[in-house]
Design an enzyme around this catalytic site. Structure first.
Site, PDB file in Angstrom:
ATOM      1  N   ILE A 133       0.845  -1.207   0.000  1.00 21.51           N
ATOM      2  CA  ILE A 133       0.000   0.000   0.000  1.00 21.51           C
ATOM      3  C   ILE A 133       0.875   1.251   0.000  1.00 21.51           C
ATOM      4  CG2 ILE A 133      -1.886  -1.182   1.188  1.00 21.51           C
ATOM      5  CD1 ILE A 133      -1.145   0.536   3.690  1.00 21.51           C
ATOM      6  N   ASP A 134       2.161   1.102   0.381  1.00 23.66           N
ATOM      7  CA  ASP A 134       3.042   2.272   0.464  1.00 23.66           C
ATOM      8  C   ASP A 134       3.511   2.757  -0.910  1.00 23.66           C
ATOM      9  OD1 ASP A 134       2.921   2.314   3.217  1.00 23.66           O
ATOM     10  OD2 ASP A 134       4.579   0.912   3.436  1.00 23.66           O
ATOM     11  N   GLY A 177       2.519   5.433   6.083  1.00 25.87           N
ATOM     12  CA  GLY A 177       3.638   5.652   5.162  1.00 25.87           C
ATOM     13  C   GLY A 177       4.822   6.238   5.899  1.00 25.87           C
ATOM     14  N   GLU A 233       2.497   9.767   8.746  1.00 26.30           N
ATOM     15  CA  GLU A 233       3.000   9.335  10.055  1.00 26.30           C
ATOM     16  C   GLU A 233       4.524   9.408  10.115  1.00 26.30           C
ATOM     17  OE1 GLU A 233       2.215   5.141  10.696  1.00 26.30           O
ATOM     18  OE2 GLU A 233       3.054   4.590   8.754  1.00 26.30           O
ATOM     19  N   TYR A 289      -5.027   0.901  10.775  1.00 30.61           N
ATOM     20  CA  TYR A 289      -5.054  -0.304   9.936  1.00 30.61           C
ATOM     21  C   TYR A 289      -6.185  -0.354   8.915  1.00 30.61           C
ATOM     22  CZ  TYR A 289      -1.315  -2.350  12.669  1.00 30.61           C
ATOM     23  OH  TYR A 289      -0.099  -2.608  13.231  1.00 30.61           O
ATOM     24  N   LEU A 290      -7.228   0.436   9.143  1.00 27.44           N
ATOM     25  CA  LEU A 290      -8.354   0.410   8.203  1.00 27.44           C
ATOM     26  C   LEU A 290      -7.898   0.688   6.781  1.00 27.44           C
ATOM     27  CD1 LEU A 290     -11.187   2.303  10.130  1.00 27.44           C
ATOM     28  CD2 LEU A 290     -10.293   0.018  10.447  1.00 27.44           C
TER      29      LEU A 290
END
Lengths: 407, 407
Positions: A133-134, A177, A233, A289-290
């Site tokens: 996802i990053d 990220g 983050e 986490y969603l």
């Protein structure tokens, strides 16, 4: 063949798994048994396998549409000893093809296994199937999993912007990220009208200055009467120290409380805004986490491409008889979105982290550019439409986010 | 007529707004001008109105499908002086009908306005249109906004459970609802198979014991090898002190750090689990504002009913010539889900908070009952399907969540 999943889950990681399994089934005599190992490399070491030929196509398709790793996952870097144990397991079952779905750590695992296999004259083809996802894999235009996570982020910030529009003040959203800002940047896709949020975006690719942040917020409040901020983050200060750590250290000498925990960064920034601007309604959320597992929020392009990389890995290993590699997504040039798939050497993808290119970040470092929006839009797909009363639409000429510094 | 929105937004609050506007348009000569006040009572005091007859049906329908309050919102309790100022504004524009969409605080505002209107012989009909994701309005089977927020929570916990299944350990999700546990309870809808999470649910209706919590977690780890927990942000200790405050006070004498901020409750619980069980992978998320404004995650039943309460309010005020009231949703008896709408006196809804009935909470106080699931399921609708490989399904006879205490 043997296939397994590793690292953090994504919304479409099972598309890749099912893509590979179905391609292997279609390959006829090319592949005999199709094993799935549970919890990645750990399951291989433990001999925890399931037989993926036993699953019906209907089940496979249902699993493909389900978020998170259906075979279970793990975070484990194999030692040389682990590799030998893995090879024993593979020989026991006459496994010649190994596929591992994951990010750059997983690519490293595949790379290590491949090098050890060559060293030990073990006839095993090792392929990495990309997922993260990053969006931080080198050699790729983008990675499967990113489009859907980015869709979640864009939807969340869209809703949050509507919420902030109704009640006012400042809203800070902390997005995943640690090293790459792609996912945080996707918040910009929420913006469709002139005065929509997010009004500011802070990425780990640029050092974060609290002073400039406060100035940016004040300017946005002046321009829009409210402010929605997307923050990665992973933001750090000039020295590369994560912001919460930097701030805690700096403040410790004044006897202030240490910041820690899941909401620490959002709380820190909200507190800074409150104390330095006097704005009373300041809120922060940390998406958590969603972002990587919310069912039903999937980018169709992402799902399709995730399926394809799984298929391509099997075609490369079985069809083209290649010894190892990672499947990379490359974007075709031209206005219309299209991709092609390539096999790249494992060492190109393993371990290294790709960051946002400069062309995607505004000169002021507090927003993204048009180039990023054009890059990301086809990956995420059309968002659920949101509308305003015509009498409440701001007509023309409003300031553009990311120009705060000059204001 | 005049209509406005108040309190926290929801995914379907604009359905009620548009329902009322379209019903007024259909009423023919019953209603002349249709005003919308911006930011609730604040907009009335400031004279910030828009003309809702000017908006096209297409725009109205697009706004209805958009989350958050399209007219803006406010949290403001009017004083007697405010009421007189409101009446002046209403008289200026010959407004005879006032509709206010919101929760129990908004109902109180309508109640105050109505009583002051009677006292001041002001001919104004005052109606409250219900809205709250907390589902805590008295006199209602459920409230518009709850079904969609509950749908978001159920989807989020479903995804989170799949994530936890892949990587293991304990996951704690903190869910909105300070006094009523309905939204947290909706997490249970995520569970479709025997060993699915959430495995534990803690509600503000029952005092929270840290000792029992740790025991529950250990039992779940024994039974499932992992544990997903849904916790209401409003849980308190035996004396009714919010948990974070209670824990901070208790721990202060030992020189420990104060807990505060958005992630405090989740971090506190995660820390308790880590230190008292030795489990290493313990994570917590706080869902935050996304629960009330995420676009595209809407319960169809909720959207429909939100539309209806808006229509019913106008029918009551204009058609039936009633002086005041709140529209309540009542469930029809019988197996098939159905509702009817009733006008109830404002004082029945104003201010008071409804909590979860005992029949919805497991005797052990750490889960919900079958009665709750049957109550909530039609409000939330079918969730996106999620599937597992047939070889990984746990067959029969597993323990049932909510029985931990006896284990």
């Amino acid at each position: 063949m043997l296939i397994a999943q590793s690292g953090g889950p994504s919304m479409v990681i099972n598309q890749s798994l099912v893509g590979a399994v179905l391609a292997a089934r279609r390959s006829g005599s090319g592949v005999g048994k199709i094993y799935g190992a549970l919890h990645g490399i750990r399951g291989i070491l433990d001999g925890a396998f399931i037989d993926l030929r036993k699953e019906t196509t209907a089940t496979l398709e249902a699993v493909a549409a389900t978020p998170s790793s259906a075979l279970g996952s793990v975070r484990h870097k194999p030692s040389a000893e682990d590799c030998l144990a893995v090879f024993r397991r593979l020989r026991q079952r006459d496994i010649r093809y190994f596929f591992y779905i994951g990010g750059n750590d997983s690519a490293e695992t595949v790379h290590i296994l491949h090098e050890e296999a060559v060293k030990n004259e073990c006839d095993i083809r090792c392929f990495h199937i990309p997922k993260t996802i990053d969006n931080d894999l080198c050699g790729n235009d983008h990675t499967p999993g990113y489009g859907s996570a980015a869709r979640f982020v864009a939807c969340a910030v869209k809703g949050d912007d509507l919420d902030n529009r109704a009640l006012g003040g400042v809203k800070i959203d902390v997005i995943m990220g640690r090293n790459a800002g792609f996912l945080t940047a996707a918040a910009a896709l929420a913006r469709t009208e002139e005065d929509d949020g997010p009004h500011l975006i802070y990425l780990p690719e640029r050092p974060f200055s609290v002073t400039r942040f406060v100035r940016d917020i004040k300017a946005a409040m002046r321009d829009y009467g409210r402010c929605v901020v997307a923050v990665s983050e992973g933001i750090t200060d000039r020295r590369g120290t994560p912001l919460v750590a930097a701030f805690t250290r700096e403040k410790d000498s004044h006897g202030n409380v240490q910041l820690s925990g899941t909401g620490a960064l959002g709380d820190l920034l909200a507190n800074v805004v409150k104390t330095r601007t006097g704005i009373t309604r300041v809120r922060a959320d940390t998406f958590g986490y969603l972002q990587r597992s919310f069912p039903g929020v999937v980018s169709p392009t992402d799902a399709l491409e995730a399926r394809k990389v799984g298929e391509e890995a099997v075609l490369a290993a079985v069809g083209k008889n290649m010894a190892s590699g990672s499947i990379a997504i490359r974007r075709k040039p031209g206005k219309r979105y299209g991709v092609r798939f390539e096999v790249v050497p494992l060492h190109c993808v393993a371990k290294v982290t790709r960051r946002m290119p400069d062309a995607f970040i505004s000169p002021e470092g507090n927003y993204v550019t048009q180039a990023f929006l054009e890059y990301a839009r086809p990956l995420v797909g059309a968002l659920p439409p949101c509308a305003r009363f015509s009498q409440l639409r701001r007509c023309g000429g409003g300031p553009t986010p990311g120009k705060r510094k000059k204001a």
